[in-house]
Design a protein around this motif. Structure first.
Motif, mmCIF file in Angstrom:
data_model
loop_
_atom_site.group_PDB
_atom_site.id
_atom_site.type_symbol
_atom_site.label_atom_id
_atom_site.label_comp_id
_atom_site.label_asym_id
_atom_site.label_seq_id
_atom_site.Cartn_x
_atom_site.Cartn_y
_atom_site.Cartn_z
ATOM 1 N N ALA A 92 0.857 -1.045 -0.012
ATOM 2 C CA ALA A 92 -0.057 0.052 -0.073
ATOM 3 C C ALA A 92 0.890 1.473 -0.095
ATOM 4 N N ILE A 93 1.937 1.287 0.720
ATOM 5 C CA ILE A 93 2.736 2.278 0.791
ATOM 6 C C ILE A 93 3.727 2.432 -0.671
ATOM 7 N N ALA A 94 4.305 1.362 -1.054
ATOM 8 C CA ALA A 94 5.182 1.353 -1.892
ATOM 9 C C ALA A 94 4.559 1.685 -3.245
ATOM 10 N N GLY B 34 0.322 -6.332 -9.570
ATOM 11 C CA GLY B 34 -0.874 -5.566 -10.135
ATOM 12 C C GLY B 34 -1.448 -4.513 -9.482
ATOM 13 N N ALA B 35 -1.185 -4.473 -8.235
ATOM 14 C CA ALA B 35 -1.507 -3.130 -7.244
ATOM 15 C C ALA B 35 -0.830 -1.940 -7.938
ATOM 16 N N GLN B 36 0.403 -1.985 -8.472
ATOM 17 C CA GLN B 36 1.054 -1.032 -9.195
ATOM 18 C C GLN B 36 -0.080 -0.034 -10.180
ATOM 19 N N GLN B 37 -0.783 -1.083 -11.114
ATOM 20 C CA GLN B 37 -1.735 -0.539 -12.043
ATOM 21 C C GLN B 37 -3.005 0.199 -11.166
ATOM 22 N N TRP B 38 -3.199 -0.624 -10.167
ATOM 23 C CA TRP B 38 -4.618 0.028 -9.212
ATOM 24 C C TRP B 38 -4.149 1.330 -8.950
ATOM 25 N N ALA B 39 -2.650 1.556 -8.188
ATOM 26 C CA ALA B 39 -2.319 2.717 -7.630
ATOM 27 C C ALA B 39 -2.332 3.828 -9.030
#
Length: 536
Positions: free
Chosen positions: A12-14, A154-159
């Motif tokens: 969440a932070i990164a 995949g959370a990279q794209q969501w961010a």
């Protein structure tokens, strides 16, 4: 100092580092259509400088393309340089340097007195985005357990989608500020996430694999204990990870002479071609063009002022919401299915928009629609609403498919000894095509109008065919399985998602789960022999 050990907290932070790209996209897309921006950077007949003349046309089309493209141009350089920076200073430190560079660029952008200063500031911002977009996935993937790795990468794209949405509404709110504050305030506020990320990284551990590579084994063990052992240094999964990291380091030491040329040898060239085209095609879908220039597109459909900005913001909400499906189901769907189906759907909506524009549209009056020259085509009535609907459907097709998969897929293709170099090349190819499209699309809207949609529709059709015949399935396979698949030349269309029950040891407990992508950071012969012995 206290360190966060939960992988989702770390992620969440990164991934705020990835969100910086989103902040840049929407801070530009929401501002380029405002009267304040158009007048301050005006190159039309009324000359540059801020005034209240409603006839301000803003920068010329090719100049606006240069302003927008300066950020991905910087990102191309930053992505190439990020590998060296990360290997020398550490994954976490490299991202922190990206935060510092982002703040410097944002200060210059916020204080821009002319177009040249704006371009320089955006280029510096791009350096930061290039570093963070390349290193954040590496950082979180090296900390995550195998069963969660696809989800956290995949959370990279969501961010990115959240960054786009949040910054768009900030920019929209600031559009009511009279004078230069309408664009200076959002460009200044975009520094805050980078400051928060820099501080947040102080509470995160370094990558255990980077620590091991630099012979800091005690710290490596401590990080594994924190993240995977819940404080127990003798937890089974901690011991397993530590042993495999040691095998990885030994294998790397025996192959320390690996160079960039290995990527271009016959056995590796096909994989490099697939990884590079995954990133190139993700740009040629036209998605980032829609993000940067959506106000132009909706301007052609007759929307202006607040109505244009509100309608534009809906696609950002769709982008955030639809990406969730990929985070939840991506390991079930695999990689090939989303790539092929997503490309076909996007081609459909692009061709539909081209047909609507060609059949029901007409050339805009001199000066464009609402005095924006790039809006050189116009359409109204029900067909205009259909164009808007197709645009929303295009975003809904991209968000759960090419968006996250383009970040997850390339690192899965390569063996460990060349993965860092290979991912640097694939990420750089993403940014150089982003640069090209950002620069050439505004003049394209002026010169070929609705035919821009046909071009992107053809790209989407080509990528669907290319993906089906060339891109193999990697989901559900170990790195050894993928290596064997390429060495034996298995046709891409004969590969599939593999799910098999296996007893895995993660987080200190034995768990019977479906086997997702096993990104074990080791390919040593010793590990292969050990696995074979266990199977027998």
């Amino acid at each position: 100092m206290y360190k966060i050990g939960n992988i989702y907290g770390i992620t969440a932070i990164a991934v705020v580092g990835g969100g910086l790209f989103g902040f840049d996209i929407s801070s530009m897309s929401a501002i380029i259509g405002t009267q304040q921006y158009l007048c301050y950077f005006n190159q039309g007949p009324h000359g540059p400088g801020f005034d209240d003349d409603p006839k301000c046309s803003g920068p010329r089309a090719n100049v606006q393309g240069g302003i927008t493209a300066s950020m991905p141009g910087g990102s191309f350089v930053g992505a190439l340089f990020s590998g060296f920076l990360s290997d020398k200073l550490g994954r976490k430190t490299a991202i922190q340097w990206g935060c510092v560079i982002w703040c410097i660029g944002s200060i210059i952008v916020c204080a821009s007195q002319n177009i040249g200063m704006l371009i320089v500031g955006r280029f510096i911002n791009g350096l930061a985005v290039g570093i963070c977009s390349a290193q954040v996935p590496v950082y979180v993937s090296e900390l995550a357990p195998p069963s969660k790795r696809g989800r956290v990468v995949g959370a990279q794209q969501w961010a990115i989608t959240w960054g786009i949405l949040i910054m768009f509404y900030i920019s929209y709110g600031c559009s009511y500020i009279s004078g230069v504050g309408a664009f200076r305030v959002p460009w200044g506020l975009q520094m805050l996430p980078a400051v928060g990320l820099y501080i947040g990284l102080m509470f995160l551990p370094e990558s255990p694999r980077w620590l091991a590579k630099h012979d800091r084994w005690e710290e490596c063990h401590d990080v594994l204990t924190l993240v995977h052992g819940k404080g127990d240094p003798d937890a089974p999964f901690v011991r397993l990870e530590l042993r495999e990291i040691k095998q990885m380091i030994e294998f790397e030491n025996r192959n320390a002479d690996v160079t960039w040329t290995e990527l271009f040898r016959p056995k590796m060239l096909n994989r490099l071609h697939i990884g590079v085209f995954t990133q190139i095609w993700s740009q040629l879908t036209g998605m980032n063009v829609m993000m940067y220039y959506i106000t132009y597109v909706f301007g052609m459909a007759g929307l202006s002022g607040d109505l244009n900005l509100i309608a534009s913001s809906i696609q950002y909400v769709i982008n955030v919401g639809m990406t969730i499906f990929a985070l939840v189901y991506i390991d079930r769907w695999g990689r090939r299915g989303p790539l092929v189906i997503g490309a076909l759907l996007m081609a459909t909506w692009m061709y539909a928009n081209a047909g609507l524009m060609a059949t029901y549209g007409s050339p805009a009056p001199p000066g464009g629609v609402n005095n924006v020259a790039e809006e050189s085509w116009q359409i109204s009535g029900p067909p205009a609403r259909a164009v808007i609907a197709c645009t929303y459907l295009f975003v809904a097709s991209y968000a759960p498919t090419w968006g996250p998969v383009s970040w997850i897929y390339p690192p899965e293709l390569f063996p460990l000894r060349v993965r860092g170099k290979a991912v640097a090349i694939t990420t750089a190819s993403n940014w150089i095509f982003n640069f090209a499209l950002s620069y050439f699309v505004p003049p394209a809207f002026v010169n070929i109008q609705w035919k821009v949609y046909v071009i992107f529709g053809v790209f989407c059709t080509a990528m669907a065919i290319h993906s089906f015949f060339v891109f193999p399935e990697t989901s559900g396979k170990t790195l050894e399985d993928i290596e064997d698949m390429f060495l034996h030349g298995v046709p891409a269309w004969k590969t599939r998602v593999e799910f098999q029950t296996s007893r895995r040891v993660e987080g200190g407990a034995v768990d019977d789960t479906e086997k997702s992508v096993d990104h074990r950071e080791s390919e040593s012969p010793e590990r292969v022999e050990n696995v074979q012995e266990k199977k027998t």
